[in-house]
Design an enzyme around this catalytic site. Structure first.
Site, PDB file in Angstrom:
ATOM      1  N   CYS A   1       0.453  12.249  -7.905  1.00  0.00           N
ATOM      2  CA  CYS A   1      -0.712  12.390  -7.027  1.00  0.00           C
ATOM      3  C   CYS A   1      -0.819  13.791  -6.418  1.00  0.00           C
ATOM      4  CB  CYS A   1      -0.657  11.380  -5.888  1.00  0.00           C
ATOM      5  SG  CYS A   1      -0.776   9.682  -6.444  1.00  0.00           S
TER       6      CYS A   1
ATOM      7  N   ARG B   1     -17.276  -2.149   0.317  1.00  0.00           N
ATOM      8  CA  ARG B   1     -16.230  -2.649   1.217  1.00  0.00           C
ATOM      9  C   ARG B   1     -16.192  -1.815   2.495  1.00  0.00           C
ATOM     10  NH1 ARG B   1     -11.113  -1.182   2.355  1.00  0.00           N
ATOM     11  NH2 ARG B   1     -11.037   0.334   0.672  1.00  0.00           N
TER      12      ARG B   1
ATOM     13  N   ILE C   1      -6.659  -4.081   3.508  1.00  0.00           N
ATOM     14  CA  ILE C   1      -5.338  -4.587   3.907  1.00  0.00           C
ATOM     15  C   ILE C   1      -5.495  -5.988   4.492  1.00  0.00           C
ATOM     16  CG2 ILE C   1      -3.473  -4.268   5.613  1.00  0.00           C
ATOM     17  CD1 ILE C   1      -3.040  -2.493   3.227  1.00  0.00           C
TER      18      ILE C   1
ATOM     19  N   CYS D   1      27.539   8.288  -5.424  1.00  0.00           N
ATOM     20  CA  CYS D   1      27.974   9.692  -5.493  1.00  0.00           C
ATOM     21  C   CYS D   1      27.163  10.602  -4.575  1.00  0.00           C
ATOM     22  CB  CYS D   1      27.844  10.223  -6.921  1.00  0.00           C
ATOM     23  SG  CYS D   1      29.002   9.466  -8.056  1.00  0.00           S
TER      24      CYS D   1
ATOM     25  N   ALA E   1      -4.519   4.068   4.556  1.00  0.00           N
ATOM     26  CA  ALA E   1      -4.354   4.959   5.704  1.00  0.00           C
ATOM     27  C   ALA E   1      -4.886   4.352   6.995  1.00  0.00           C
ATOM     28  CB  ALA E   1      -5.067   6.270   5.402  1.00  0.00           C
TER      29      ALA E   1
ATOM     30  N   GLU F   1       6.555  -6.006 -11.169  1.00  0.00           N
ATOM     31  CA  GLU F   1       5.785  -4.787 -10.909  1.00  0.00           C
ATOM     32  C   GLU F   1       5.943  -3.861 -12.108  1.00  0.00           C
ATOM     33  OE1 GLU F   1       3.689  -3.391  -8.509  1.00  0.00           O
ATOM     34  OE2 GLU F   1       3.714  -1.788 -10.001  1.00  0.00           O
TER      35      GLU F   1
ATOM     36  N   ARG G   1     -19.621   3.804   3.566  1.00  0.00           N
ATOM     37  CA  ARG G   1     -19.095   4.802   2.637  1.00  0.00           C
ATOM     38  C   ARG G   1     -20.081   5.214   1.557  1.00  0.00           C
ATOM     39  NH1 ARG G   1     -12.924   2.498   2.156  1.00  0.00           N
ATOM     40  NH2 ARG G   1     -12.415   3.139   4.269  1.00  0.00           N
TER      41      ARG G   1
ATOM     42  N   HIS H   1      26.995   4.179 -15.424  1.00  0.00           N
ATOM     43  CA  HIS H   1      26.632   2.842 -15.923  1.00  0.00           C
ATOM     44  C   HIS H   1      27.710   1.803 -15.638  1.00  0.00           C
ATOM     45  CE1 HIS H   1      23.011   4.166 -17.937  1.00  0.00           C
ATOM     46  NE2 HIS H   1      23.675   5.213 -18.367  1.00  0.00           N
TER      47      HIS H   1
HETATM   48  O1  MEZ Z   1      -9.815   0.528   3.956  1.00  0.00           O
HETATM   49  C1  MEZ Z   1      -9.845   1.695   3.585  1.00  0.00           C
HETATM   50  O2  MEZ Z   1     -10.120   2.028   2.444  1.00  0.00           O
HETATM   51  C2  MEZ Z   1      -9.587   2.765   4.567  1.00  0.00           C
HETATM   52  C3  MEZ Z   1      -9.468   2.359   5.974  1.00  0.00           C
HETATM   53  C4  MEZ Z   1      -9.541   4.019   4.160  1.00  0.00           C
HETATM   54  C5  MEZ Z   1      -9.432   5.131   5.086  1.00  0.00           C
HETATM   55  O3  MEZ Z   1     -10.361   5.911   5.157  1.00  0.00           O
HETATM   56  O4  MEZ Z   1      -8.430   5.237   5.786  1.00  0.00           O
END
Ligand code: MEZ
Length: 594
Positions: free
Chosen positions: A113, A564, A570, A69, A189, A176, A422, A47
Site C-alpha cells: 500500500c 454507504r 464497522i 532468535c 479510520a 484467511e 461521499r 524449521h
Molecule cells: O466508514 C468509512 O469508510 C470511513 C469512516 C472512512 C473514513 O473516512 O474514515
C-alpha cells in the site's frame, strides 16, 4: 510422522540446492536462507528438528523460531531507528513471515500500500518473487477434516463471527487467504456508527435508532434493504457494548458525513478505529484458541445434492488442496475495491482510479458465493471516497472534515459542503482543476484527532505558519485563500454556513500552524454483494435461503444501498458478524431444526 519425514527431507534438499550467496547486484541481498547459511545457521534452527514443529500454512513454527532468535515484534520494533518503523505499524501483531521469507525474496507487506524506500534483509531490491509452495499442490487424495463452523475471511466480520460461534459452543476454523488477518477492517479510520449508546448519553448526545435508520436510508438513496438497515440500527448499540466487553475503547464520539448527529464511535482522542478493533478481536480469538489459518485461500464452497452448503475446499500455501466439512459456512471475505478489472467491469468510468483498500480485497469471496448459488445484488454500486491522499493509497479520514477541516480547490476557494455524502463530495472534487483538492486544517483540528499525526508521519502534509505562508507553499492566490478562511470562520462564529449549508461547524481555523493535504477520490467500498436476509443467511435466486450458508460484511449487498455512510461499515461487520456467527453455531448444534 509421514509429514515430518517429508519436511526433514525437504530441508535437506533445500540445503543441497541452495547456492552459496550469489553474485548480487548493488543493493541486493541474498534470500534469508542463504544469509542464515552464510552465518552457519542450519535449516533445523528455523524449521526445528523435533516432530513438534511442522510447516503449517500459518507458518507458526518458523515464526516462533524467528522470535526465538530475533525477539518479538515489539522487541525488534523497540530497537528500530528510522522515521518509518515497519515493526510498529498499524498492521499490529502479525507473523514475521508476512514480510520475511526464507526461500523467496522478502518484501515488506506494507509496501503493498505504501511506497517507502525501505531495505529489508533477504530482498533483491524491488523484486518480489512468487511464493513457491513447499510441496506439490495437487495431492492424489485430499485430506478431509470436519468442524462445526468454517468462517472465510478474517477481517472484523470474520473474527466477530468466529468468536461469537465459538462462544456459543461451536468448533470453528477461520480461514484467511492473506498472510495476515485484519482485512480492510484493519484500515478503517473514522469510526463505528451506533445510536442510543451509553457513550452518546454520557456526552449528552440525543440520537435514536429511528434517526440512524433514516440517515442510512437517505444516504443510500433509499435503495437499501430496509429490513437489514433496521437490524443495523437496532443492534448498533449492542455491538458497541459487545466490543467494549471484549476490551475495546470506542468511547469517543465524532460525526461523519450524512449523519444528523454525533454517532461515530472511536478510540479516545480520535485514534483510528480499525487497527484498534482488529487488535482486540485478534487477542480475543487467540485467548479462545480459535483455529485461525492464514495463507489459506478457499477455492470452492462445497454443496450437497440439494444445494445446501456442507464445507469448503482450501488451497493452503504449504498443505495444498484439502477439504473441511462443516455444518455451517460463514462467508466474510470482503469486497472488490482492490480488483481494478472487476471495478472497471461494473463501472468503466472508475478505470485506473487508486484504491484505499488492502491488497486482498479482490472479490474472490463474492465469486465463490455466487458459484455456490448466492444471488448478487447492487454490484454496480461502488463507493468512491472523496479524500485519498493524492498519489497514494492512504485514506484521509472523513473524521478530519468531521472535526472541522474544509476543502478548497487549487484556486483557493471552497466548493462544496464538506459533510455532504461521499458520492456528492467526490463528484465535486472531480470537477475541480486537476481533479483534486486540498483539505485544509489548523493546529486546533490536528490536536483534536490523534490519527492526523499519522499523516505527518507519512509526509503527506504541507504546512505554513500563517494562511499566507500556506498559500505560498501550495502556490495558490494568497488573498483568495485568506478570504476563503475568513469567510468560513465567520460562518462558524455565526453557526451558519450560508455558502454551502454545511450542517456542522465545530471549529474555526484560527490556530497556527495551518496545514494542507492534497486529496483525490479513490475506490473505497463496494456496496453490492451477496443478498442476505435478516438472519445473515445467503439468499438464492429463488428467494429461498441456502441451507448452511451465512454471510456478513462487505461481501454482502443491501445494507448500504447506493451509497454507504462513513462509519456504517464497522458497525455492519460487528452486527451482522455476530448474527451470522450465532446462527451458524445454532445450526451446528446436534438437535437444531434445519
Ligand atoms: O466508514 C468509512 O469508510 C470511513 C469512516 C472512512 C473514513 O473516512 O474514515
Amino acid at each position: 510422522m509421514k509429514q515430518f519425514g517429508r519436511i526433514v527431507m525437504l530441508m535437506g534438499l533445500i540445503a543441497l540446492l541452495l547456492p552459496s550467496p550469489r553474485g548480487l547486484a548493488a543493493g541486493e541481498t541474498a534470500v534469508l536462507a542463504e544469509l542464515h547459511k552464510a552465518k552457519q545457521i542450519s535449516c533445523a534452527e528455523c524449521h526445528g528438528t523435533s516432530k513438534k514443529i511442522i510447516v503449517d500454512d500459518s507458518e507458526k513454527g518458523v515464526n516462533l523460531s524467528c522470535i526465538g532468535c530475533h525477539g518479538s515484534l515489539d522487541a525488534v520494533s523497540a530497537k528500530a531507528k528510522g522515521h518509518i518503523n515497519p515493526h510498529k505499524s498499524h498492521l499490529g501483531q502479525i507473523n514475521c513471515t508476512a514480510c520475511h521469507s526464507g526461500h523467496n525474496s522478502s518484501q515488506a507487506y506494507c509496501l503493498k500500500c505504501h511506497s517507502y524506500t525501505m531495505p529489508i534483509p533477504g530482498a533483491a531490491a524491488g523484486v518480489v518473487a512468487p511464493v513457491v509452495p513447499l510441496k506439490a499442490k495437487k495431492s492424489a487424495k485430499k485430506q478431509v477434516e470436519t468442524t462445526d463452523v468454517v468462517v472465510i475471511g478474517a477481517g472484523a466480520a470474520g473474527m466477530t463471527a468466529a468468536i461469537t460461534a465459538h462462544d456459543a459452543g461451536a468448533r470453528v476454523v477461520l480461514l484467511e487467504k492473506q498472510p495476515i488477518t485484519g482485512g480492510n477492517s484493519m484500515l478503517a479510520a473514522g469510526g463505528m456508527n451506533a445510536a442510543e449508546t451509553t457513550f452518546q448519553s454520557a456526552k449528552g448526545i440525543k440520537d435514536s435508532v429511528e434517526l440512524m435508520y433514516d440517515d442510512t436510508m437517505k444516504g443510500g438513496k433509499n435503495t437499501n434493504d430496509p429490513a437489514l438497515v433496521r437490524i443495523l440500527a437496532q443492534n448498533s448499540a449492542g455491538s458497541v457494548a459487545w466490543l467494549t466487553s471484549l476490551g475495546a475503547d470506542i468511547s469517543d464520539v465524532g460525526r461523519m458525513a450524512g449523519a444528523s448527529v454525533y454517532r461515530t464511535h472511536r478510540p479516545t482522542g480520535g485514534d483510528a478505529v480499525g487497527a484498534h478493533i482488529v487488535s482486540v478481536l485478534r487477542k480475543n480469538a487467540a485467548d479462545r484458541k480459535i483455529d485461525i489459518r492464514v495463507n489459506s485461500p478457499v477455492v470452492r464452497i462445497i454443496e450437497d445434492s440439494k444445494g445446501g452448503v456442507t464445507g469448503v475446499e482450501v488451497n493452503g500455501l504449504h498443505r495444498g488442496l484439502y477439504i473441511i466439512k462443516a455444518k455451517a459456512v460463514v462467508l466474510t471475505a470482503g469486497g472488490f475495491s482492490a480488483n481494478p478489472e472487476k471495478v472497471a467491469y461494473y463501472r468503466p468510468e472508475f478505470k485506473g482510479m487508486a484504491t484505499s483498500n488492502q491488497p486482498g480485497a479482490t472479490g474472490d469471496g463474492l465469486d465463490l458465493g455466487a458459484k455456490a448459488g448466492g444471488e448478487l445484488k447492487d454490484m454496480k454500486e461502488i463507493q468512491i471516497h472523496p479524500t485519498v491522499a493524492a498519489g497514494s493509497r492512504i485514506l484521509i479520514t472523513e473524521a478530519v472534515r468531521g472535526n472541522g477541516a474544509i476543502l478548497v480547490n487549487h484556486e483557493g476557494k471552497r466548493f462544496v459542503n464538506e459533510l455532504t455524502t461521499r458520492d456528492k463530495a467526490s463528484e465535486a472534487i472531480l470537477s475541480q482543476t486537476g481533479k483534486s483538492a486540498y483539505m485544509i486544517f489548523d493546529e486546533g483540528i490536528r490536536k483534536s484527532l490523534k490519527q492526523i499525526d499519522g499523516y505527518f508521519h507519512l509526509d503527506l502534509v504541507k504546512e505554513g505558519g500563517t494562511v499566507k505562508d500556506l498559500a505560498d507553499v501550495l502556490k495558490m492566490p494568497v488573498e483568495t485563500l485568506e478570504a476563503t478562511i475568513d469567510t468560513y470562520n465567520k460562518a462558524v462564529d455565526a453557526k451558519n454556513d450560508a455558502e454551502f449549508k454545511r450542517p456542522d461547524l465545530p471549529r474555526a481555523l484560527r490556530t497556527a500552524k495551518y496545514y494542507a493535504i492534497e486529496v483525490k477520490p479513490g475506490v473505497h467500498y463496494t456496496m453490492g454483494g451477496l443478498k442476505i436476509n435478516t438472519n445473515a443467511q445467503v439468499m438464492a435466486n429463488d428467494s429461498k435461503h441456502i441451507a448452511g450458508f451465512f454471510a456478513a460484511g462487505e461481501v454482502t449487498g443491501g445494507v448500504h444501498g447506493a451509497n454507504r455512510l462513513g462509519g456504517n461499515s464497522i458497525s455492519e461487520t460487528i452486527t451482522f458478524g455476530r448474527i451470522a456467527g450465532s446462527n451458524a453455531a445454532e445450526l451446528a448444534k446436534p438437535k437444531s431444526v434445519k
